[in-house]
Design a protein around this motif. Structure first.
Motif, short mmCIF file in Angstrom:
data_model
loop_
_atom_site.label_atom_id
_atom_site.label_comp_id
_atom_site.label_asym_id
_atom_site.label_seq_id
_atom_site.Cartn_x
_atom_site.Cartn_y
_atom_site.Cartn_z
N PRO A 277 0.82 -1.22 0.00
CA PRO A 277 0.00 0.00 0.00
C PRO A 277 0.85 1.27 0.00
CG PRO A 277 -0.84 -1.57 1.61
CD PRO A 277 0.47 -2.12 1.09
N SER A 278 2.01 1.22 0.64
CA SER A 278 2.90 2.40 0.70
C SER A 278 3.69 2.59 -0.59
CB SER A 278 3.89 2.25 1.85
OG SER A 278 4.76 1.15 1.61
N ARG B 42 6.43 1.01 -1.26
CA ARG B 42 7.87 0.93 -0.99
C ARG B 42 8.21 -0.33 -0.21
NH1 ARG B 42 7.48 6.23 2.62
NH2 ARG B 42 6.77 5.28 4.55
N SER B 43 9.50 -0.63 -0.25
CA SER B 43 10.05 -1.77 0.47
C SER B 43 11.51 -1.46 0.77
CB SER B 43 9.93 -3.04 -0.38
OG SER B 43 10.49 -4.15 0.29
N LEU C 54 11.10 1.97 -4.40
CA LEU C 54 9.91 2.82 -4.48
C LEU C 54 9.22 2.62 -5.82
CD1 LEU C 54 11.42 6.19 -3.21
CD2 LEU C 54 9.82 4.75 -1.96
N ARG D 12 5.87 7.36 -6.06
CA ARG D 12 5.89 7.29 -4.58
C ARG D 12 7.08 8.07 -4.04
NH1 ARG D 12 1.80 4.47 -2.05
NH2 ARG D 12 0.52 3.56 -3.69
N LEU E 270 9.61 9.20 -0.32
CA LEU E 270 9.95 9.22 1.09
C LEU E 270 9.76 10.69 1.46
CD1 LEU E 270 13.22 7.08 1.28
CD2 LEU E 270 10.89 6.41 1.88
N ASP E 271 8.75 10.97 2.27
CA ASP E 271 8.44 12.35 2.62
C ASP E 271 9.62 13.04 3.27
OD1 ASP E 271 5.87 12.15 1.59
OD2 ASP E 271 5.01 11.53 3.52
#
Length: 110
Positions: free
Chosen positions: A21-22, A24-25, A44, A48, A50-51
């Motif tokens: 769902p995100s 990413r891994s 990613l 997507r 990484l904030d």
């Protein structure tokens, strides 16, 4: 001496990221609490991120697959497969322009 196939890890984590769902891994390739050097593979999915987050200290980002955009307080740098980016010593974010995998290398203070 240990050998790790980054190519296999990239393939594995891009697949996991595509179903997460995100989007990413990640996994630790080398290091941990007992080491001053830490390397983490981050995958990613396209679009997507990484904030924005604090700088981990002295660090680099090697793009193993895809295209990314690293944005700091005053600069934005685009990178593609094979590029090595120096992470700014400020808050920053990472955006995947396409499905991407990067190797984050951080030198931690002990």
């Amino acid at each position: 001496m240990e050998t790790t196939s980054l190519t296999s890890l990239v393939d594995q984590h891009l697949l996991v990221a595509s179903g997460a769902p995100s989007g990413r891994s990640a996994c630790t390739v080398y290091g941990g609490h007992e080491h001053a050097l830490r390397q983490t593979l981050i995958a990613l999915s396209a679009g997507r991120s990484l904030d924005e987050h604090e700088s981990p200290g002295e660090a680099t980002l090697q793009i193993l697959h895809g295209r990314v955009e690293l944005t700091g307080a005053a600069t934005t740098t685009k990178g593609t497969t094979g590029d090595l980016l120096v992470i700014p010593d400020t808050r920053h974010r990472l955006d995947a322009i396409e499905d991407s995998a990067v190797l984050l290398t951080v030198s931690l203070s002990r």
